[in-house]
Design an enzyme around this catalytic site. Structure first.
Site, PDB file in Angstrom:
ATOM      1  N   GLU A 392      23.376 -16.959   6.854  1.00 31.06           N
ATOM      2  CA  GLU A 392      23.529 -16.758   5.411  1.00 31.06           C
ATOM      3  C   GLU A 392      24.912 -16.223   5.002  1.00 31.06           C
ATOM      4  O   GLU A 392      25.050 -15.560   3.981  1.00 31.06           O
ATOM      5  CB  GLU A 392      22.430 -15.837   4.862  1.00 31.06           C
ATOM      6  CG  GLU A 392      21.039 -16.457   4.934  1.00 31.06           C
ATOM      7  CD  GLU A 392      19.994 -15.618   4.226  1.00 31.06           C
ATOM      8  OE1 GLU A 392      20.252 -14.424   3.968  1.00 31.06           O
ATOM      9  OE2 GLU A 392      18.916 -16.153   3.928  1.00 31.06           O
ATOM     10  N   GLU A 464      14.783 -21.748   6.767  1.00 33.85           N
ATOM     11  CA  GLU A 464      13.841 -20.691   6.355  1.00 33.85           C
ATOM     12  C   GLU A 464      13.187 -21.097   5.038  1.00 33.85           C
ATOM     13  O   GLU A 464      13.798 -21.780   4.211  1.00 33.85           O
ATOM     14  CB  GLU A 464      14.556 -19.344   6.139  1.00 33.85           C
ATOM     15  CG  GLU A 464      15.119 -18.689   7.381  1.00 33.85           C
ATOM     16  CD  GLU A 464      15.769 -17.335   7.076  1.00 33.85           C
ATOM     17  OE1 GLU A 464      15.371 -16.680   6.091  1.00 33.85           O
ATOM     18  OE2 GLU A 464      16.686 -16.956   7.821  1.00 33.85           O
TER      19      GLU A 464
END
Length: 805
Positions: A392, A464
């Site tokens: 991320e 995710e």
């Protein structure tokens, strides 16, 4: 030949590090005796300060260096030291390492004394102020310290095989003309030799793992420090998730007739590829359906031996029915990966990190982490993708050009990916991997590929989903737990319909301890489909229905109407992998449900809505035909929605009952009370039967509980002392007399172990959460029988008998 010596027993440990403990003459009397894997601090289940394990600690280990080792090389390998280790041998610094998730090896030949006792001392820094990944800002997981994996010596010659990387090539022609599970394959090995000479040869042989005889592949002269060998393997058995066939490749270093060294490498023959339209294994398209996994456990964090690492892989494949796992957010134990190889579980592994990118020194360490990850893990056939971006993180092209280059240089057989939380980012990797959290219960299950990726011609993978969007505890109210399960089903359904999405990894496998900035304030992120002890929440059934080996039959409701607002039942779902489910009420057949009725037709065995609580019972009241059907429609709607929230689509049936059939309100209330409402009278028992191939394979009974039963199950009861201690996981549940978990049972459980062949990990009194909990038992270096006893104030005691070898 080389010799391996495990060094996991007989360590001394102190939380109060001093420079003197690096020296041989240090007084060890104040140090604790420990075995590896080891955590610097056991932590509570929840509600603790994560700074408790962040300090500089010390380890010491004495060992005998045999006289016959003289003239050979002695290598020390530490498989995991979290997070900065300085290693001393007999008071002399032998090496250092700055990553808690990869191994490191030091040549300690010059530092040891042969024929005498020697000392290994480790200064270990587990503080999160270190300028190495994943540190630098907040991290959504705990980064426990310790010598968390095994340690060993390798005694070998100065002329030796240093590394063998084996991979395979399967051409389109070979795959198209081959059988279902075999094909001609080109086997390629890159062999690194230390101090090799021109007159030396390499010889390779192969055998299927578990068989006796090796078959010769061929020989080749050394060609510098690294030699590439290529051999054709006819009709090779291919590695896949259904048939995870493994081979052992024996590489021998020869000089004349003498074998100077040999290494055996376990490999799988397969071809994996991410294409623009999805993921392919051996030429066949396969949708990845996986979960994310942390390598942490209650109390001891990362410090668990082989049995527990393998147990998680077994749960993923055999209990949860997934075909893939992402090792978030760092490389994990080889024991876990070995099991993935053996049982057939695809792995997406990545370098350590979480959102933050540091300074130049930090980046240099991250690049080194990628190098170590690829070199140490590239022989695992289960690994299908290298993650070379910090999870991320924002774009940093210069940095990520380097991480990609390292991965491709060291392993040209696999593609790279990088996990992002933003769309249309710079794409340097082979696969655009993205955390898609668009689904919030109302928005679509996922975004289409074109809306996310910056290059529609490249592969796309969801790394995710869900997770923090809907954290769910095992003791949350019933409707909340159902919504958690349905959110997982909705995303899986949406991804299954998107032909250009290679697959998805749900967040996450189980709840985990985390920092103060995350979770529910108690240092737990309740994002898992399992709890921390690997007990299943309802959402686990969504995944478990994807496998056929173990029958699944779960109901989203306890059938207690008082659990719901206005005592309306709400939506009730059946989760099953059976062909059909028969529903009975007090012995009366109501309905047989099949997957033709699911609202999730694109996933394997999607949840099925229960829409009938009456069956043909109204016929005995004299109702038939259209009148009976109208009554059933209205009464079942009231059961689901309550009278105050009946959908408008039911209004015509209500009007017809009142005006055409002249049904009085009192009649309808009476019928509802007797056939649907379960008010007042004798207890109602619902029975559900899962039917496979015409026979009942599992039965589920829901009725008011009258008894609390304590159930306990160990993952294995025969424990073995090998290179280190063994651990068994014990999952504990409070259930009713029919085996249904009691989700609001939060009573304490006392744990007793006798005799002294086992010990508990964690406290001897635990509290169940959502009617579930667990513990771990650990061997103590002795053999014999042992018993774990569990007691509560309300239920009969339970026990598990173990045997330690």
């Amino acid at each position: 030949m080389r010799e391996y010596i495990a060094l996991n027993d007989g360590w001394r440990f102190t939380e109060q590090f001093s420079e003197g403990m690096l020296l041989p003459e240090f007084d060890e009397s104040g140090m604790a005796q420990v075995r590896l894997p080891h955590t610097v601090k056991e932590v509570p289940f929840h509600y603790f300060d994560e700074h408790c394990y962040q300090f500089v600690s010390g380890y010491r280990k004495k060992f005998m260096a045999k006289e016959e080792w003289r003239g050979r090389r002695v290598l020390l390998t530490i498989d995991g030291a979290a997070h900065e280790a300085q290693v001393y041998v007999n008071g002399v610094k032998a090496g250092e390492h700055r990553c808690g998730y990869t191994a490191f090896t030091m040549d300690i030949t010059k530092e040891i004394v042969f024929g005498a006792e020697n000392l290994i001392a480790v200064r270990l820094d587990s503080r999160e102020t270190l300028n190495i990944p994943p540190f630098g800002f907040v991290v959504d997981y705990l980064t426990y310290g310790g010598l968390t994996r095994e340690v060993w010596l390798t005694v070998c010659d100065s002329i030796r095989i240093e590394d063998v990387f084996v991979y395979s090539r399967l051409s389109e022609e070979a795959l198209s003309t081959a059988g279902t599970f075999t094909a001609d394959a080109e086997l390629i090995a890159e062999v690194s030799v230390k101090n090799g000479k021109d007159d030396m040869m390499l010889r390779q042989s192969i055998r299927e793992k578990g068989t006796e005889a090796y078959a010769l592949l061929g020989e080749q002269a050394l060609a510098g420090d690294t030699t590439k060998l290529c051999f054709l393997l006819k009709a090779a058995k291919l590695w896949d998730t259904e048939h995870p066939v493994l081979y052992e490749v024996k590489t021998e270093l020869l000089q004349g007739e003498s074998i100077l060294d040999e290494l055996v490498t376990v490999v799988g023959i397969r071809r994996t590829e991410f294409k623009a339209d999805g993921f392919y294994i051996n030429g066949k398209k396969r949708k990845l359906r996986g979960l994310n996994r942390h390598q942490s456990f209650p109390y001891v964090g990362y410090a668990m031996p082989e049995s527990m690492q393998r147990f998680d892989a077994e749960i993923l494949k055999k209990e949860l029915g997934v075909n893939a796992v992402r090792t978030s957010h760092y490389p994990q134990s080889h024991h876990f990966l070995n099991c993935c190889d053996e049982i057939g579980l695809f792995v997406f592994t990545e370098l350590p990190g979480w959102q933050h990118i540091g300074d130049a020194a930090w980046k240099e360490q991250a690049v080194e982490n990628v190098r170590e990850m690829v070199l140490q893990y590239r022989n695992h056939p289960s690994i299908i993708l290298w993650g070379v971006r910090i999870n991320e993180s924002q774009d940093d092209d210069e940095f990520y050009k380097r991480t990609n280059a390292v991965a491709h240089e060291l392993d040209a057989s696999r593609q790279t990916g990088g996990v992002r939380a933003h769309k249309k980012s710079s794409l340097l990797e082979d696969v655009y991997t993205y955390n898609d959290f668009v689904h919030n219960g109302e928005r679509p299950g996922c975004e289409p590929k074109a809306a996310v990726t910056s290059d529609k011609g490249r592969p796309y993978l969801i790394s995710e989903y869900n997770g923090h969007m809907y954290p769910t505890k095992a003791f949350d109210e019933e409707e909340y737990r159902l919504e958690h399960a349905l959110r997982h089903a909705r995303v899986l359904e949406a991804v299954a319909k998107e032909r250009e999405i290679a697959g998805s990894f749900g967040w996450c496998m189980f709840d985990y301890n985390t920092h103060k900035d995350f979770g529910s304030g108690d240092r737990i992120c309740y994002h898992g489909v399992l709890d921390m002890f690997r007990n299943p929440k309802l959402a686990a059934a969504v995944y478990a229905c994807g496998q056929k080996e173990v029958p699944v039959l779960e109901l989203s409701s306890s059938m207690d109407i008082g659990e719901h607002p206005a005592s309306s039942r709400g939506d009730i779902y059946i989760f099953t992998n059976a062909d059909s489910v028969r529903m009975y009420k007090n012995g009366r057949f109501i309905k047989e449900y099949t997957h033709a009725e699911t609202a999730f037709p694109h996933i394997s065995c999607g949840p099925i809505l229960v829409d009938d609580f009456i069956g043909d019972a109204l016929q005995e009241e004299g109702y038939s035909g259209a009148k009976e059907q109208a009554l059933k429609k209205v009464l079942n709607a009231v059961a689901r929605y309550s009278m105050a929230k009946i959908p408008e689509r039911i209004f015509p049936a209500i009007l017809k009952l009142l005006t055409v059939y002249h049904v009085k309100m009192a009649q309808a209330v009476d019928l509802y009370t007797r056939h649907v409402g379960d008010w007042g009278g004798s207890s109602t028992a619902y029975r559900f039967e899962a039917v496979m191939d015409g026979r009942v394979v599992k039965t589920l009974v829901k009725s008011p509980m009258t008894k609390v039963v304590l159930m306990a199950e160990a993952d294995h009861i025969e424990l073995s002392e090998g290179n280190t201690y063994d651990v068994a996981a014990v999952r504990i549940r409070a259930v009713d007399e029919h085996g249904n978990v009691l989700p609001f049972y939060h009573e304490p459980v006392q744990l007793f172990v006798e005799p002294p062949t086992l010990e508990l990990i964690g406290p001897d009194v635990i509290t169940l959460h959502g009617g579930m909990g667990g513990t771990y038992v650990k061997t103590k270096g002795r053999s014999g029988a042992a018993v774990l006893m569990m007691k509560t104030a309300q239920a009969e005691a339970a026990e598990i008998r173990f045997q330690v070898k």
